[in-house]
Write a protein that holds these residues in place. Sequence first.
Motif, PDB file in Angstrom:
ATOM      1  N   SER A   1       0.865  -1.181   0.000  1.00 56.52           N
ATOM      2  CA  SER A   1       0.000   0.000   0.000  1.00 56.52           C
ATOM      3  C   SER A   1       0.899   1.227   0.000  1.00 56.52           C
ATOM      4  N   ALA A   2       0.349   2.335  -0.529  1.00 55.90           N
ATOM      5  CA  ALA A   2       1.151   3.550  -0.630  1.00 55.90           C
ATOM      6  C   ALA A   2       0.310   4.683  -1.161  1.00 55.90           C
ATOM      7  N   PRO A   3       0.724   5.906  -0.892  1.00 60.75           N
ATOM      8  CA  PRO A   3       0.090   7.020  -1.593  1.00 60.75           C
ATOM      9  C   PRO A   3       0.406   6.900  -3.088  1.00 60.75           C
ATOM     10  N   SER A   4      -0.486   7.369  -3.970  1.00 64.95           N
ATOM     11  CA  SER A   4      -0.198   7.217  -5.396  1.00 64.95           C
ATOM     12  C   SER A   4       1.005   8.082  -5.773  1.00 64.95           C
TER      13      SER A   4
ATOM     14  N   THR B   1      -2.803  12.257   4.418  1.00 64.76           N
ATOM     15  CA  THR B   1      -3.611  11.421   5.329  1.00 64.76           C
ATOM     16  C   THR B   1      -3.093   9.985   5.300  1.00 64.76           C
ATOM     17  N   GLU B   2      -2.771   9.506   4.084  1.00 65.65           N
ATOM     18  CA  GLU B   2      -2.330   8.108   3.947  1.00 65.65           C
ATOM     19  C   GLU B   2      -1.022   7.843   4.692  1.00 65.65           C
ATOM     20  N   LEU B   3      -0.144   8.865   4.707  1.00 66.44           N
ATOM     21  CA  LEU B   3       1.157   8.687   5.378  1.00 66.44           C
ATOM     22  C   LEU B   3       0.976   8.396   6.873  1.00 66.44           C
ATOM     23  N   GLU B   4      -0.140   8.835   7.419  1.00 66.87           N
ATOM     24  CA  GLU B   4      -0.387   8.601   8.852  1.00 66.87           C
ATOM     25  C   GLU B   4      -0.620   7.125   9.166  1.00 66.87           C
ATOM     26  N   TYR B   5      -0.909   6.319   8.127  1.00 66.87           N
ATOM     27  CA  TYR B   5      -1.150   4.892   8.345  1.00 66.87           C
ATOM     28  C   TYR B   5       0.136   4.071   8.390  1.00 66.87           C
ATOM     29  N   ALA B   6       1.236   4.686   7.985  1.00 67.48           N
ATOM     30  CA  ALA B   6       2.503   3.929   7.854  1.00 67.48           C
ATOM     31  C   ALA B   6       2.862   3.107   9.105  1.00 67.48           C
ATOM     32  N   PRO B   7       2.695   3.654  10.336  1.00 69.71           N
ATOM     33  CA  PRO B   7       3.091   2.864  11.514  1.00 69.71           C
ATOM     34  C   PRO B   7       2.313   1.553  11.693  1.00 69.71           C
ATOM     35  N   GLN B   8       1.167   1.417  11.006  1.00 65.14           N
ATOM     36  CA  GLN B   8       0.385   0.180  11.170  1.00 65.14           C
ATOM     37  C   GLN B   8       0.884  -0.938  10.259  1.00 65.14           C
ATOM     38  N   PHE B   9       1.897  -0.637   9.441  1.00 65.65           N
ATOM     39  CA  PHE B   9       2.435  -1.644   8.513  1.00 65.65           C
ATOM     40  C   PHE B   9       3.668  -2.317   9.135  1.00 65.65           C
ATOM     41  N   ASP B  10       3.989  -3.521   8.624  1.00 67.46           N
ATOM     42  CA  ASP B  10       5.139  -4.262   9.173  1.00 67.46           C
ATOM     43  C   ASP B  10       6.460  -3.662   8.729  1.00 67.46           C
ATOM     44  N   PHE B  11       6.438  -3.099   7.506  1.00 67.35           N
ATOM     45  CA  PHE B  11       7.691  -2.656   6.920  1.00 67.35           C
ATOM     46  C   PHE B  11       7.441  -1.392   6.106  1.00 67.35           C
ATOM     47  N   CYS B  12       8.289  -0.415   6.311  1.00 68.41           N
ATOM     48  CA  CYS B  12       8.136   0.836   5.575  1.00 68.41           C
ATOM     49  C   CYS B  12       9.330   0.980   4.630  1.00 68.41           C
TER      50      CYS B  12
ATOM     51  N   ILE C   1      -3.877  16.764  -8.913  1.00 70.07           N
ATOM     52  CA  ILE C   1      -2.593  16.656  -8.200  1.00 70.07           C
ATOM     53  C   ILE C   1      -2.777  17.144  -6.760  1.00 70.07           C
ATOM     54  N   LYS C   2      -3.439  18.268  -6.599  1.00 64.41           N
ATOM     55  CA  LYS C   2      -3.682  18.822  -5.244  1.00 64.41           C
ATOM     56  C   LYS C   2      -4.466  17.815  -4.398  1.00 64.41           C
ATOM     57  N   GLU C   3      -5.480  17.191  -5.049  1.00 65.95           N
ATOM     58  CA  GLU C   3      -6.327  16.208  -4.361  1.00 65.95           C
ATOM     59  C   GLU C   3      -5.479  15.003  -3.920  1.00 65.95           C
ATOM     60  N   ARG C   4      -4.609  14.529  -4.819  1.00 66.46           N
ATOM     61  CA  ARG C   4      -3.768  13.365  -4.505  1.00 66.46           C
ATOM     62  C   ARG C   4      -2.778  13.682  -3.379  1.00 66.46           C
ATOM     63  N   ILE C   5      -2.246  14.918  -3.391  1.00 68.28           N
ATOM     64  CA  ILE C   5      -1.286  15.313  -2.346  1.00 68.28           C
ATOM     65  C   ILE C   5      -1.978  15.369  -0.975  1.00 68.28           C
ATOM     66  N   ALA C   6      -3.201  15.931  -0.978  1.00 65.35           N
ATOM     67  CA  ALA C   6      -3.952  16.012   0.290  1.00 65.35           C
ATOM     68  C   ALA C   6      -4.231  14.599   0.801  1.00 65.35           C
ATOM     69  N   LYS C   7      -4.590  13.695  -0.133  1.00 63.50           N
ATOM     70  CA  LYS C   7      -4.886  12.307   0.250  1.00 63.50           C
ATOM     71  C   LYS C   7      -3.603  11.638   0.772  1.00 63.50           C
ATOM     72  N   ALA C   8      -2.482  11.934   0.100  1.00 68.89           N
ATOM     73  CA  ALA C   8      -1.196  11.321   0.497  1.00 68.89           C
ATOM     74  C   ALA C   8      -0.841  11.686   1.940  1.00 68.89           C
TER      75      ALA C   8
ATOM     76  N   ASP D   1      -5.226   0.072  -1.532  1.00 75.37           N
ATOM     77  CA  ASP D   1      -5.059   1.336  -0.810  1.00 75.37           C
ATOM     78  C   ASP D   1      -4.734   1.078   0.668  1.00 75.37           C
ATOM     79  N   VAL D   2      -4.281   2.114   1.372  1.00 77.45           N
ATOM     80  CA  VAL D   2      -3.765   1.922   2.743  1.00 77.45           C
ATOM     81  C   VAL D   2      -4.820   1.372   3.713  1.00 77.45           C
ATOM     82  N   VAL D   3      -6.074   1.798   3.547  1.00 76.10           N
ATOM     83  CA  VAL D   3      -7.118   1.333   4.473  1.00 76.10           C
ATOM     84  C   VAL D   3      -7.355  -0.170   4.249  1.00 76.10           C
ATOM     85  N   GLY D   4      -7.429  -0.574   2.985  1.00 77.13           N
ATOM     86  CA  GLY D   4      -7.594  -2.001   2.655  1.00 77.13           C
ATOM     87  C   GLY D   4      -6.421  -2.820   3.185  1.00 77.13           C
TER      88      GLY D   4
END
Length: 189
Positions: free
Chosen positions: A10-13, A155-166, A146-153, A103-106
């Motif tokens: 999973s990752a921001p686009s 938020t998505e970066l906040e999920y990184a700690p829930q993953f096993d490996f970054c 692009i602005k929309e994707r950056i704003a989403k990114a 996606d990160v939530v999935g």
Amino acid sequence: MNSGKLIVFSAPSGSGKTTLVRHLLEQDLPLGFSISATSREPRGKEQDGIDYYFLSTTQFQEKIQGKAFLEYEEVYQDTFYGTLNSELDRLWSSGKQVLFDIDVVGGVTIKKKYPKETLAIFVQPPSISELESRLRKRGTDNEEKIKERIAKARTELEYAPQFDFCLINKDLDQAKKEVVQVVLDFLNS
Ligand code: 5GP
């Protein structure tokens, strides 16, 4: 059916996730790609049953009611994406471990459902400004998108700690080597 292993990307686009997933599939490893279902229209050369299972919104909702999904999300407004339980059976029964590009939530949902069997990898761009410049170079989105994707990114970066490996994708060749090693270690564990 006995469960095998699951490897989630999973990752921001714009992070280079899809390139890394393709690289892994080119290796001689027992991995099979989980084909997601989506309610969006096919783009370009995308084919049903290869890139996605393309469903109408009604078909997608029927499958939600029939509990056919391991996870699903409304990733963009009115556009659904999800992993069918039948994908796990299809790949595990052919002796493959399941590779996801979702996606990160999935990704977090799958990790919670199969905590021991899942390796959840978060592919992180080196910085938001680098991500912005990659999205511009890619040239597939207009300024608003692009602005929309950056704003989403952000938020998505906040999920990184829930993953096993970054995995910080600064240098693509280095990231490719690193990802093969991490996946090999997991498959052999
Ligand atoms: P695209 O429309 O560009 O192919 O994908 C849009 C987003 O949907 C990407 O972030 C992709 O990772 C995500 N996605 C694709 N398949 C699934 C899925 O099965 N479940 C979830 N939750 N997200 C998915």
